[in-house]
Design a protein around this motif. Sequence first.
Motif, short mmCIF file in Angstrom:
data_model
loop_
_atom_site.label_atom_id
_atom_site.label_comp_id
_atom_site.label_asym_id
_atom_site.label_seq_id
_atom_site.Cartn_x
_atom_site.Cartn_y
_atom_site.Cartn_z
N ASP A 1 13.44 -52.42 -43.13
CA ASP A 1 13.85 -51.16 -42.52
C ASP A 1 13.05 -50.87 -41.25
OD1 ASP A 1 15.61 -50.83 -44.53
OD2 ASP A 1 14.50 -49.27 -45.60
N ARG A 2 11.79 -51.20 -41.30
CA ARG A 2 10.92 -50.92 -40.17
C ARG A 2 11.41 -51.65 -38.91
NH1 ARG A 2 8.38 -46.74 -38.63
NH2 ARG A 2 7.70 -46.35 -40.76
N ILE A 3 11.94 -52.86 -39.13
CA ILE A 3 12.46 -53.63 -38.00
C ILE A 3 13.65 -52.91 -37.37
CG2 ILE A 3 13.82 -55.74 -37.56
CD1 ILE A 3 11.72 -57.23 -39.17
N LEU A 4 14.47 -52.31 -38.23
CA LEU A 4 15.63 -51.58 -37.72
C LEU A 4 15.22 -50.29 -37.02
CD1 LEU A 4 18.04 -52.04 -40.73
CD2 LEU A 4 18.12 -53.21 -38.55
N LEU A 5 13.98 -49.86 -37.26
CA LEU A 5 13.51 -48.60 -36.65
C LEU A 5 12.88 -48.83 -35.28
CD1 LEU A 5 11.97 -46.78 -39.72
CD2 LEU A 5 13.99 -46.14 -38.43
N ARG A 6 12.88 -50.08 -34.84
CA ARG A 6 12.24 -50.36 -33.55
C ARG A 6 13.27 -50.80 -32.53
NH1 ARG A 6 7.16 -52.81 -36.47
NH2 ARG A 6 6.03 -50.85 -36.66
N PRO A 7 13.09 -50.35 -31.31
CA PRO A 7 14.15 -50.51 -30.31
C PRO A 7 14.19 -51.91 -29.69
CG PRO A 7 12.31 -49.36 -29.34
CD PRO A 7 11.94 -49.61 -30.75
N ARG A 8 14.03 -52.95 -30.51
CA ARG A 8 14.11 -54.30 -29.97
C ARG A 8 15.05 -55.14 -30.83
NH1 ARG A 8 10.22 -54.44 -25.81
NH2 ARG A 8 11.36 -56.26 -25.11
N SER A 9 15.41 -56.30 -30.29
CA SER A 9 16.33 -57.18 -31.00
C SER A 9 15.78 -57.55 -32.39
CB SER A 9 16.56 -58.44 -30.17
OG SER A 9 16.38 -59.59 -30.94
N THR A 10 16.66 -57.53 -33.38
CA THR A 10 16.20 -57.83 -34.73
C THR A 10 15.77 -59.29 -34.86
OG1 THR A 10 18.51 -58.18 -35.32
CG2 THR A 10 17.55 -56.08 -35.92
N ILE B 1 19.31 -46.62 -40.37
CA ILE B 1 19.15 -47.82 -41.19
C ILE B 1 20.39 -48.04 -42.04
CG2 ILE B 1 17.84 -48.83 -43.10
CD1 ILE B 1 15.41 -47.26 -42.05
N VAL C 1 16.50 -44.97 -31.94
CA VAL C 1 15.15 -45.09 -32.51
C VAL C 1 14.06 -44.82 -31.47
CG1 VAL C 1 15.81 -46.62 -34.37
CG2 VAL C 1 15.04 -47.60 -32.21
N ARG D 1 21.71 -47.95 -32.10
CA ARG D 1 20.43 -48.06 -32.78
C ARG D 1 19.25 -48.02 -31.81
NH1 ARG D 1 16.67 -51.76 -34.37
NH2 ARG D 1 17.62 -53.43 -33.19
N ALA D 2 19.28 -48.88 -30.79
CA ALA D 2 18.12 -49.01 -29.92
C ALA D 2 17.79 -47.69 -29.21
CB ALA D 2 18.35 -50.13 -28.91
N GLN E 1 12.33 -59.71 -33.54
CA GLN E 1 11.31 -59.13 -34.41
C GLN E 1 11.09 -59.95 -35.68
OE1 GLN E 1 11.09 -54.70 -34.79
NE2 GLN E 1 13.11 -54.83 -33.88
N ILE F 1 6.31 -52.98 -27.79
CA ILE F 1 7.61 -52.89 -28.44
C ILE F 1 8.43 -51.74 -27.85
CG2 ILE F 1 8.75 -52.27 -30.61
CD1 ILE F 1 6.55 -53.88 -32.04
N TYR F 2 7.78 -50.61 -27.60
CA TYR F 2 8.49 -49.45 -27.07
C TYR F 2 8.52 -49.43 -25.54
CZ TYR F 2 8.95 -47.35 -31.67
OH TYR F 2 9.29 -47.10 -32.97
N ARG G 1 4.76 -46.74 -47.42
CA ARG G 1 4.80 -48.04 -46.75
C ARG G 1 4.06 -47.95 -45.44
NH1 ARG G 1 10.89 -48.83 -46.22
NH2 ARG G 1 11.57 -48.22 -48.29
N GLY H 1 11.47 -53.61 -48.66
CA GLY H 1 11.95 -52.53 -47.81
C GLY H 1 11.33 -52.54 -46.42
#
Lengths: 331, 266
Positions: free
Chosen positions: B95-104, A73, A96, A92-93, B107, A125-126, A106, B92
């Motif tokens: 951040d979760r969006i950045l933690l997923r392997p798809r286009s921002t 992040i 993660v 990144r992709a 998302q 998503i995954y 959260r 915050g």
Amino acid sequence: MAQIVVRDLTKVFKVAHRKAGVWQAIKGLVKREYNPVRALDGVSFEVGRGELVGYLGPNGAGKSTTVKILSGILVPDSGLCKIINRIPWQERAAHVQDIGVVFGQRSQLWWDLPVMDSFELLRDIYRLGPVDFNDTLEELVETLNLSAFLGVPVRQLSLGQRMRCELTASLLHRPKLLFLDEPTIGLDAVSKLVVRDFIKRLNKEHGTTILLTTHDMDDVEALCHRVMIIGRGQILMEGKLKDIRQRFARERRFIVELGNRYVEEEVKGRISKAELIYLEGNQAHFNFDPTIVTPAELLHELSAEFEVRDVLIENPPIDEVIARLYEELAI
Amino acid sequence: MTGVRLYFRYLGVSFRSQLQYPASFIMMTVGHLVVTAIEFFGLWALFDRFGSLGDWALAEVALFYGMVHVAFAIAEAAARGFDVLHRHVRTGDFDRILLRPRSTVLQVMGLEFQLMRIGRFTQGFVVLIWGISKVGIVWTLPKYLLMALSILGGCFLFVGLFVLQAVLSFWSVDSLEVVNLTTYGGVETAKVPIAIYKGWFRRFFTWIIPLATINYFPLMAVLDHQDPLNTPLWLSWLSPFFGIAFFTMSLQVWKMGLKYYHSTGS
């Protein structure tokens, strides 16, 4: 072979500061003054495959910043960070896909929808295949005992139920690494045990590498092979909890039940080998250092002066150890 | 699963979330419809009193009005996630969006789908149909095509504006009202022919934010209207692509914003 390699990470944040008052707020729109805050100041460590490591430190010590860098992040100002031979923020992709992250404060679930809907969306998503997804989910539902509330909207779950679902959500894609940021915060005693037990099992049976940030020392004591303690942006200490305890709290607690009630001065004056730290009624608590005096010697000295009815020797509570450690390290 | 399919999954999820509160959903939609309808009646009342707006008859203005509202309603429904991104940045959750392997981008678009915007859409669409039937010109297939493409271009333009607004929220959460001038303000501006405005204002909404390409230039060609600004006809046919170009540009800015977020967090 280390799965996480971190060398000399530094990160400085600029924190806007302004004085109170309307005029200052207006001024702040045009020109802001910044204070640099050194969140990480040369952090280095390694975590091997299958390790379960506790990452401790007081609030604001740099724990979250580290976890954010490890999960891709945040980009550090300098230093090296490699996870399974990848630099998190550069790929990144791919990165993660290999990690799971749980933030205790959260949620990653869709608030208004049944839990199952969140899991299915995460499957898409995954890009998980139906067979893999069903197998993993079935196993998680069973070990975490979720079947009773899979159809309940997340907003109606208790905190303990929600945390079990959060864990599931972060493990559906079978990550090799799991970052847990205060996973037991706010949970009742039973839920804490369930979560703790699950983490232990996950680590043992699937070999998942786990980095655990927490303020709950029972978590640490129950789970962690090794702990790292961060303060002022640096790793100040690292090792087995037992060793840290020995180094920072060699003392043991010696609790005696006396035949009579005494006032502090009477007891203090007559015992030289241990320090009286607490006296109430006829119960006295002493601290002693086993490298200087053995329990037998202490008991001998005590029974010469008083009538001793009962004796209990214990380790000082781990919370106390950590508090003392923070104090000594001045963090 | 491809990005497009995932986007529709997000829409489904968002749709079901909203239907968890059916009464609220119905009231919001009806309310939205009524508010936008009243707006058009205001315009109609103005024409009823003064007869026309410069060279423009009410039916013609209805086309301007309908096109911009339809385009904006679609953009607002589809890309509302960008509009509310500042909330997610502040809490915050981004951040979760950045933690997923798809286009921002995908998302963020999927964060929220506002079905209630069907109110604005319906109203704009009805006005558009009414304008088409009353304007008294010969309708041909290319004219319909040009209008459809322009609406599409308009969607892209508005989504691009939402993206730019979202990027601002990486820097500051206070300055978002400025962008509303170009989105909601843009709709207000473009619901009548842009030629009626002062020069600098017109140029801003032509060259900086190509709002005029959503309806003004295309409708010049469709209505065979003598353009007081003497725009060449080919510009009319190119105009849908300005929206797409603007959107592409906004995605580049988005990347810069992401880079900034990566280095600061929040």
